[in-house]
Design a protein around this motif. Structure first.
Motif, PDB file in Angstrom:
ATOM      1  N   ARG A 215       1.341 -15.710   0.793  1.00  0.00           N
ATOM      2  CA  ARG A 215       2.434 -14.840  -0.007  1.00  0.00           C
ATOM      3  C   ARG A 215       2.267 -14.928  -1.328  1.00  0.00           C
ATOM      4  O   ARG A 215       2.495 -13.876  -1.988  1.00  0.00           O
ATOM      5  CB  ARG A 215       3.851 -15.163   0.585  1.00  0.00           C
ATOM      6  N   THR A 216       1.984 -16.116  -1.887  1.00  0.00           N
ATOM      7  CA  THR A 216       1.988 -16.374  -3.091  1.00  0.00           C
ATOM      8  C   THR A 216       0.991 -15.669  -3.848  1.00  0.00           C
ATOM      9  O   THR A 216       0.806 -14.747  -5.128  1.00  0.00           O
ATOM     10  CB  THR A 216       1.685 -17.769  -3.777  1.00  0.00           C
ATOM     11  N   VAL A 217      -0.256 -15.470  -3.241  1.00  0.00           N
ATOM     12  CA  VAL A 217      -1.323 -14.525  -3.485  1.00  0.00           C
ATOM     13  C   VAL A 217      -1.197 -13.078  -3.687  1.00  0.00           C
ATOM     14  O   VAL A 217      -1.369 -12.333  -4.583  1.00  0.00           O
ATOM     15  CB  VAL A 217      -2.541 -15.049  -2.668  1.00  0.00           C
ATOM     16  N   LEU A 218      -0.269 -12.762  -2.666  1.00  0.00           N
ATOM     17  CA  LEU A 218      -0.209 -11.256  -2.467  1.00  0.00           C
ATOM     18  C   LEU A 218       0.900 -10.843  -3.480  1.00  0.00           C
ATOM     19  O   LEU A 218       0.895  -9.611  -4.015  1.00  0.00           O
ATOM     20  CB  LEU A 218       0.722 -10.986  -1.064  1.00  0.00           C
ATOM     21  N   GLU A 219       1.911 -11.800  -3.824  1.00  0.00           N
ATOM     22  CA  GLU A 219       2.604 -11.563  -4.980  1.00  0.00           C
ATOM     23  C   GLU A 219       1.995 -11.495  -6.349  1.00  0.00           C
ATOM     24  O   GLU A 219       2.501 -10.385  -7.229  1.00  0.00           O
ATOM     25  CB  GLU A 219       3.909 -12.644  -5.017  1.00  0.00           C
ATOM     26  N   GLU A 220       1.257 -12.393  -6.339  1.00  0.00           N
ATOM     27  CA  GLU A 220       0.287 -12.191  -7.873  1.00  0.00           C
ATOM     28  C   GLU A 220      -0.548 -10.898  -7.793  1.00  0.00           C
ATOM     29  O   GLU A 220      -0.613 -10.233  -8.934  1.00  0.00           O
ATOM     30  CB  GLU A 220      -0.608 -13.345  -7.782  1.00  0.00           C
ATOM     31  N   GLN A 221      -0.963 -10.523  -6.679  1.00  0.00           N
ATOM     32  CA  GLN A 221      -1.774  -9.299  -6.672  1.00  0.00           C
ATOM     33  C   GLN A 221      -1.002  -8.001  -6.759  1.00  0.00           C
ATOM     34  O   GLN A 221      -1.118  -6.936  -7.708  1.00  0.00           O
ATOM     35  CB  GLN A 221      -2.523  -9.143  -5.306  1.00  0.00           C
ATOM     36  N   ALA A 222       0.339  -8.070  -6.277  1.00  0.00           N
ATOM     37  CA  ALA A 222       1.362  -6.834  -6.510  1.00  0.00           C
ATOM     38  C   ALA A 222       1.708  -6.996  -7.929  1.00  0.00           C
ATOM     39  O   ALA A 222       2.021  -5.784  -8.391  1.00  0.00           O
ATOM     40  CB  ALA A 222       2.766  -7.279  -5.497  1.00  0.00           C
ATOM     41  N   GLU A 223       1.964  -7.923  -8.729  1.00  0.00           N
ATOM     42  CA  GLU A 223       2.078  -7.856 -10.121  1.00  0.00           C
ATOM     43  C   GLU A 223       0.838  -7.100 -10.860  1.00  0.00           C
ATOM     44  O   GLU A 223       0.993  -6.265 -11.698  1.00  0.00           O
ATOM     45  CB  GLU A 223       2.258  -9.202 -10.767  1.00  0.00           C
TER      46      GLU A 223
END
Length: 370
Positions: A215-223
């Motif tokens: 999830r942390t990777v996905l959240e960074e990608q979302a930003e």
């Protein structure tokens, strides 16, 4: 005193799967407020079979290991009643079917009532039971799914009053929400669905989402996606048709699309390479940011799976394919024009039969020059 045991595992062994599936189960309605027995505050009072079932269900929602019900004024077959009550909780009640491994009931006749003591064995924790979200209707279901997708949740458990005839039906609904939620399209999740019970109008729907990334990777990608989208959308002040063209040409200018690319908004907007699904989802995201009504169309082009977009402006709809590389005078298409090379399920999308839209030359030329 008589003990009645209904265990999913024991029944499967002793009666066989076929016999289990052929049994008639009582349909359980939504839980109602319960009344404590005035003679014993630790027990619930029931007046008839329906109250008995509802009271026994209540203990499950509370995660209780045991629960006592005083059944008054019951003149029927008590053994059959507690048998059917356990049956209903374990196989017809959505929360019971989801949460329980088995349930037993012991009853004793005490002057004017039967004391029925239910004992529950759980396969879910109290936190899991408490996490069940009740939803009423398709719109509420879609809102909860959209929130789970944008939050990159690993699991969502809903109690739905809408009828879903199979897990496949639920999966189709989830994918429809996914294609309407481009900000979640960073990595298409692997979706598994389980319904509890196997049949009935009310169900607990357990949805598991495997994103393949933390999830942390996905959240960074979302930003990163959000920042890239903001740069592309800018502050254009032209007509919606002109802005639709500007978004199309800006997205295409930094993109190397390939049928073998990733189906990801992140790859389209940040990495600069994606397949047609990733491109179409990225364009949908840009249109959402710009206030232009847009959909992702899933179909085929020259017999190959292909995605493109459909925009609607002032009630008129057109097809638009960012990957086609067309100029501003021919980037919007009617159904008839699009059908020359593509096919899609027309009943799922608005009719596109509008006149050719006009892009403001100055704005378009400025974009192309840049």
């Amino acid at each position: 005193m008589l003990a009645v045991l209904l265990s999913a595992g024991l029944l499967a062994v002793s009666t066989g799967c076929g016999a289990l599936l052929e049994r008639d189960y009582t349909q359980v309605t939504d839980h109602v407020d319960q009344t404590a027995d005035t003679g014993d505050a630790t027990a619930l009072r029931a007046e008839g079979y329906a109250d008995l079932v509802s009271s026994a269900q209540y203990f499950v929602t509370m995660g209780a290991a045991t629960g006592t019900v005083h059944l008054y004024q019951y003149t029927g077959d008590i053994e059959q009643a507690v048998n059917n009550a356990c049956d209903a909780i374990l196989y017809s009640d959505p929360v019971g079917a989801y949460a329980l491994r088995d349930v037993t009931c012991e009853y004793t006749h005490i002057v004017s009532y039967y004391e029925c003591v239910f004992t529950y064995r759980y396969r879910r924790t109290m936190d899991q039971i408490a996490a069940i979200q009740p939803v009423n209707g398709k719109a509420a279901f879609r809102r909860e799914v959209a929130a789970a997708l944008t939050g990159f949740a690993g699991q969502l458990v809903l109690k739905s009053s809408s009828y879903y005839d199979s897990a496949e039906t639920v999966q189709r609904e989830i994918w429809e929400v996914y294609y309407d939620t481009p900000e979640a399209a960073l990595a298409p999740p692997k979706i598994t669905v389980q319904l509890y019970p196997n049949r009935g109008a009310a169900r607990v729907v357990e949805i598991n989402l495997d994103w393949g990334l933390a999830r942390t990777v996905l959240e960074e990608q979302a930003e990163e996606v959000s920042a890239a989208a903001a740069r592309i959308v800018g502050e254009d002040s032209g007509t919606d048709v002109t802005n639709a063209w500007l978004l199309c040409t800006r997205l295409r200018s930094g993109l190397d699309w390939s049928p073998e690319g990733e189906s990801s908004v992140y790859h389209a907007l940040v990495e600069g390479t994606a397949n047609s699904e990733g491109v179409a989802m990225a364009y949908r995201l840009l249109c959402d940011r710009a206030g232009i009504t847009c959909q992702v169309v899933r179909g085929t082009r020259k017999s190959q799976v292909h995605c493109w977009n459909l925009i609607t402006i002032d009630g008129v709809s057109w097809h638009l394919d960012v990957t086609a590389g067309e100029n501003r005078g021919s980037f919007l298409h009617t159904d008839e024009e699009m059908a020359q090379a593509c096919s899609w399920s027309r009943e799922d999308y608005p009719v596109c039969n509008g006149e050719t839209a006009v892009v403001e030359p100055a704005a378009a030329d400025s974009s192309e020059a840049g």
